[in-house]
Scaffold this motif. Structure first.
Motif, PDB file in Angstrom:
ATOM      1  N   LEU A 100      -1.087  33.557  34.201  1.00  0.00           N
ATOM      2  CA  LEU A 100      -0.082  34.606  34.322  1.00  0.00           C
ATOM      3  C   LEU A 100      -0.659  35.983  34.028  1.00  0.00           C
ATOM      4  CD1 LEU A 100       2.927  32.745  32.663  1.00  0.00           C
ATOM      5  CD2 LEU A 100       2.614  33.237  35.101  1.00  0.00           C
ATOM      6  N   SER A 101      -1.651  36.028  33.130  1.00  0.00           N
ATOM      7  CA  SER A 101      -2.323  37.296  32.871  1.00  0.00           C
ATOM      8  C   SER A 101      -3.028  37.796  34.120  1.00  0.00           C
ATOM      9  CB  SER A 101      -3.331  37.122  31.725  1.00  0.00           C
ATOM     10  OG  SER A 101      -4.066  38.309  31.516  1.00  0.00           O
ATOM     11  N   ALA A 102      -3.723  36.903  34.811  1.00  0.00           N
ATOM     12  CA  ALA A 102      -4.414  37.283  36.044  1.00  0.00           C
ATOM     13  C   ALA A 102      -3.418  37.666  37.133  1.00  0.00           C
ATOM     14  CB  ALA A 102      -5.312  36.147  36.510  1.00  0.00           C
ATOM     15  N   MET A 103      -2.306  36.943  37.226  1.00  0.00           N
ATOM     16  CA  MET A 103      -1.287  37.283  38.220  1.00  0.00           C
ATOM     17  C   MET A 103      -0.755  38.693  37.980  1.00  0.00           C
ATOM     18  SD  MET A 103      -0.635  35.070  40.654  1.00  0.00           S
ATOM     19  CE  MET A 103       1.054  35.435  41.146  1.00  0.00           C
ATOM     20  N   ALA A 104      -0.470  39.016  36.711  1.00  0.00           N
ATOM     21  CA  ALA A 104       0.066  40.336  36.402  1.00  0.00           C
ATOM     22  C   ALA A 104      -0.945  41.432  36.719  1.00  0.00           C
ATOM     23  CB  ALA A 104       0.468  40.397  34.924  1.00  0.00           C
ATOM     24  N   ALA A 105      -2.230  41.147  36.487  1.00  0.00           N
ATOM     25  CA  ALA A 105      -3.265  42.153  36.729  1.00  0.00           C
ATOM     26  C   ALA A 105      -3.559  42.351  38.210  1.00  0.00           C
ATOM     27  CB  ALA A 105      -4.550  41.762  35.989  1.00  0.00           C
ATOM     28  N   LEU A 106      -3.453  41.270  38.993  1.00  0.00           N
ATOM     29  CA  LEU A 106      -3.898  41.323  40.385  1.00  0.00           C
ATOM     30  C   LEU A 106      -2.768  41.445  41.396  1.00  0.00           C
ATOM     31  CD1 LEU A 106      -6.632  38.537  40.173  1.00  0.00           C
ATOM     32  CD2 LEU A 106      -6.974  41.023  40.153  1.00  0.00           C
ATOM     33  N   ASP A 107      -1.559  41.038  41.039  1.00  0.00           N
ATOM     34  CA  ASP A 107      -0.426  41.069  41.974  1.00  0.00           C
ATOM     35  C   ASP A 107       0.682  41.905  41.353  1.00  0.00           C
ATOM     36  OD1 ASP A 107       1.310  40.549  44.084  1.00  0.00           O
ATOM     37  OD2 ASP A 107       2.051  38.696  43.182  1.00  0.00           O
ATOM     38  N   CYS A 108       0.662  43.199  41.609  1.00  0.00           N
ATOM     39  CA  CYS A 108       1.616  44.082  40.951  1.00  0.00           C
ATOM     40  C   CYS A 108       1.975  45.240  41.874  1.00  0.00           C
ATOM     41  CB  CYS A 108       1.039  44.615  39.645  1.00  0.00           C
ATOM     42  SG  CYS A 108      -0.299  45.809  39.907  1.00  0.00           S
ATOM     43  N   SER A 109       2.992  45.982  41.452  1.00  0.00           N
ATOM     44  CA  SER A 109       3.375  47.195  42.189  1.00  0.00           C
ATOM     45  C   SER A 109       4.127  48.109  41.246  1.00  0.00           C
ATOM     46  CB  SER A 109       4.250  46.858  43.401  1.00  0.00           C
ATOM     47  OG  SER A 109       5.445  46.209  42.998  1.00  0.00           O
ATOM     48  N   GLY A 110       3.753  49.364  41.235  1.00  0.00           N
ATOM     49  CA  GLY A 110       4.481  50.352  40.447  1.00  0.00           C
ATOM     50  C   GLY A 110       4.383  50.141  38.955  1.00  0.00           C
ATOM     51  N   ASP A 111       5.545  50.120  38.287  1.00  0.00           N
ATOM     52  CA  ASP A 111       5.595  50.114  36.838  1.00  0.00           C
ATOM     53  C   ASP A 111       5.206  48.786  36.205  1.00  0.00           C
ATOM     54  OD1 ASP A 111       6.346  52.739  36.776  1.00  0.00           O
ATOM     55  OD2 ASP A 111       8.491  52.343  36.586  1.00  0.00           O
ATOM     56  N   ASP A 112       4.999  47.727  36.993  1.00  0.00           N
ATOM     57  CA  ASP A 112       4.569  46.479  36.366  1.00  0.00           C
ATOM     58  C   ASP A 112       3.056  46.269  36.494  1.00  0.00           C
ATOM     59  OD1 ASP A 112       4.157  45.398  38.963  1.00  0.00           O
ATOM     60  OD2 ASP A 112       6.225  44.676  39.038  1.00  0.00           O
ATOM     61  N   CYS A 113       2.327  47.288  36.944  1.00  0.00           N
ATOM     62  CA  CYS A 113       0.872  47.187  37.019  1.00  0.00           C
ATOM     63  C   CYS A 113       0.245  47.483  35.665  1.00  0.00           C
ATOM     64  CB  CYS A 113       0.316  48.163  38.057  1.00  0.00           C
ATOM     65  SG  CYS A 113       0.668  47.693  39.768  1.00  0.00           S
ATOM     66  N   VAL A 114      -0.905  46.853  35.405  1.00  0.00           N
ATOM     67  CA  VAL A 114      -1.675  47.113  34.189  1.00  0.00           C
ATOM     68  C   VAL A 114      -3.064  47.574  34.590  1.00  0.00           C
ATOM     69  CG1 VAL A 114      -0.374  45.489  32.757  1.00  0.00           C
ATOM     70  CG2 VAL A 114      -2.371  44.678  34.033  1.00  0.00           C
ATOM     71  N   THR A 115      -3.802  48.079  33.607  1.00  0.00           N
ATOM     72  CA  THR A 115      -5.124  48.638  33.919  1.00  0.00           C
ATOM     73  C   THR A 115      -6.270  47.711  33.561  1.00  0.00           C
ATOM     74  OG1 THR A 115      -5.014  49.815  31.789  1.00  0.00           O
ATOM     75  CG2 THR A 115      -4.361  51.026  33.753  1.00  0.00           C
ATOM     76  N   ALA A 116      -5.973  46.508  33.011  1.00  0.00           N
ATOM     77  CA  ALA A 116      -7.020  45.536  32.696  1.00  0.00           C
ATOM     78  C   ALA A 116      -6.373  44.176  32.437  1.00  0.00           C
ATOM     79  CB  ALA A 116      -7.837  45.973  31.481  1.00  0.00           C
ATOM     80  N   GLY A 117      -7.204  43.116  32.477  1.00  0.00           N
ATOM     81  CA  GLY A 117      -6.685  41.778  32.224  1.00  0.00           C
ATOM     82  C   GLY A 117      -7.727  40.890  31.572  1.00  0.00           C
ATOM     83  N   VAL A 118      -7.265  40.004  30.682  1.00  0.00           N
ATOM     84  CA  VAL A 118      -8.134  39.027  30.027  1.00  0.00           C
ATOM     85  C   VAL A 118      -7.526  37.646  30.206  1.00  0.00           C
ATOM     86  CG1 VAL A 118      -9.100  38.214  27.835  1.00  0.00           C
ATOM     87  CG2 VAL A 118      -8.946  40.681  28.308  1.00  0.00           C
ATOM     88  N   SER A 119      -8.347  36.690  30.602  1.00  0.00           N
ATOM     89  CA  SER A 119      -7.886  35.309  30.758  1.00  0.00           C
ATOM     90  C   SER A 119      -8.847  34.364  30.052  1.00  0.00           C
ATOM     91  CB  SER A 119      -7.780  34.927  32.241  1.00  0.00           C
ATOM     92  OG  SER A 119      -6.743  35.638  32.878  1.00  0.00           O
ATOM     93  N   TRP A 120      -8.297  33.545  29.163  1.00  0.00           N
ATOM     94  CA  TRP A 120      -9.060  32.477  28.540  1.00  0.00           C
ATOM     95  C   TRP A 120      -8.749  31.171  29.255  1.00  0.00           C
ATOM     96  CZ3 TRP A 120      -8.231  32.954  22.477  1.00  0.00           C
ATOM     97  CH2 TRP A 120      -8.794  34.147  22.024  1.00  0.00           C
ATOM     98  N   TYR A 121      -9.785  30.499  29.740  1.00  0.00           N
ATOM     99  CA  TYR A 121      -9.701  29.186  30.408  1.00  0.00           C
ATOM    100  C   TYR A 121      -8.459  29.045  31.290  1.00  0.00           C
ATOM    101  CZ  TYR A 121      -7.650  28.495  25.706  1.00  0.00           C
ATOM    102  OH  TYR A 121      -6.962  28.639  24.512  1.00  0.00           O
ATOM    103  N   GLY A 122      -8.290  30.020  32.197  1.00  0.00           N
ATOM    104  CA  GLY A 122      -7.136  30.017  33.089  1.00  0.00           C
ATOM    105  C   GLY A 122      -7.405  29.277  34.392  1.00  0.00           C
ATOM    106  N   VAL A 123      -6.306  28.935  35.068  1.00  0.00           N
ATOM    107  CA  VAL A 123      -6.398  28.349  36.411  1.00  0.00           C
ATOM    108  C   VAL A 123      -6.014  29.446  37.399  1.00  0.00           C
ATOM    109  CG1 VAL A 123      -4.056  27.400  36.191  1.00  0.00           C
ATOM    110  CG2 VAL A 123      -5.596  26.531  37.949  1.00  0.00           C
TER     111      VAL A 123
END
Length: 322
Positions: A176-199
């Motif tokens: 979900l961290s990667a989804m939020a970092a890579l698939d976003c628009s407008g105010d739900d975008c972030v400027t970085a992401g960290v994923s531990w042992y993600g799928v």
């Protein structure tokens, strides 16, 4: 007998002094204030706690109330002092089906970890979201996006710098961290992401025969059998949302992971590099899922190492002011 009992009761009532009835008289109901809006603030606000390092924790802040579902909450850790601080949105794991905002990996007291991070100059939000038993994908990603929007809308109230933000999660929370970092628009975008042992790619491996039990967790998350809904699989896979100019990302995985192969992180790192992404990939030799290892000492060391790598990444890409 019944008539005799009723007669005795009636006699007792007749002899009860009048002052007893007067003492038991109910007070009048006051005229309570009526709201002019359907959406109202909580009259029993979330509790506010003080933690070491001058950190304040706001527990159980409601960030969205979706019709038909429980109120969704987050815990917010804010550092001492004034000024705008970078925001870190922490997302718990648990196979999308369990867990909460106060758990991660093998940490006995994860809120203490988050408070320590906040004391380093960050506002940290630990988010609860709808689990797969409540709603299938994309509900979980939608909830994380809603939390990010809420936090940015309340940036002035909690000292958040909305231009500096990151997500951080483990396992399904890493997804979900990667989804939020890579698939976003407008105010739900972030400027970085960290994923531990993600799928990051939910496509069924071609070398593994399909079995309902083997893919039960993913099927419950998707709301369909993974082999019957390729479009839903694609939409829920962070790797399919990689595009030019992605935010910086840190991917950490153990090479002995029994639940999610470390090749998932390798594949996402390769995809990010192909589009010019700033990505750090760290593979821990001997680490299993959740940073468990062959000995308690090794397990503890992997947890500590993951925190050190993660906090250093946040310092590099978000540059907090202490």
């Amino acid at each position: 007998m019944m008539r005799s009992a009723l007669a005795v009761a009636a006699g007792v009532l007749a002899l009860t002094p009048a002052f007893v009835w007067a003492a038991e008289a109910k007070p009048p109901i006051p005229s309570f204030e009526i709201s002019t809006s359907f959406v109202r603030p909580d009259p029993l606000p979330p509790s506010k706690l003080e933690m070491p390092g001058g950190v304040t924790v706001w527990k159980d802040l409601v960030y969205i109330q979706r019709p038909g579902f429980r109120p969704l909450t987050l815990d917010l850790y804010t550092p001492a002092g004034a000024g705008k601080r970078p925001l870190i949105v922490q997302i718990h794991g648990g196979g999308w089906s369990m867990g909460d905002s106060r758990q991660m990996a093998g940490f006995k007291d994860f809120p203490a970890v988050l408070a320590n991070l906040a004391s380093r100059g960050y506002v940290v939000a630990a988010v609860n979201y709808r689990l797969s038993g409540e709603a299938p994908s994309p509900a979980q990603a939608d909830d994380v996006d809603a939390a990010i929007r809420w936090l940015k809308a309340h940036a002035a109230e909690y000292g958040i710098d909305p231009t500096r933000s990151a997500t951080w999660g483990d396992s399904s929370g890493g997804h979900l961290s990667a989804m939020a970092a890579l698939d976003c628009s407008g105010d739900d975008c972030v400027t970085a992401g960290v994923s531990w042992y993600g799928v990051f790619d939910l496509t069924p491996p071609p070398n593994i025969p399909y079995d309902d039990k083997l893919f039960a967790t993913t099927n419950a998350f998707l709301g369909c059998k993974i082999i019957t809904c390729p479009e839903r699989v694609k939409a829920a896979s962070p790797i399919t949302h990689v595009k030019p100019n992605p935010p910086p990302m840190l991917l950490i995985h153990g090479d002995k992971d029994f639940a999610v192969p470390f090749t998932q992180s390798v594949a996402l790192a390769d995809a990010l590099r192909k589009v010019g992404g700033d990505v750090e990939l760290k593979i821990y030799e001997g680490a299993n899922h959740g940073w468990w290892a062959a000995t308690p000492e090794a397990t503890r060391a992997f947890h500590q190492r993951a925190l050190e790598d993660t906090f250093a990444f946040f310092d590099r890409v978000l540059k907090p002011s202490r």
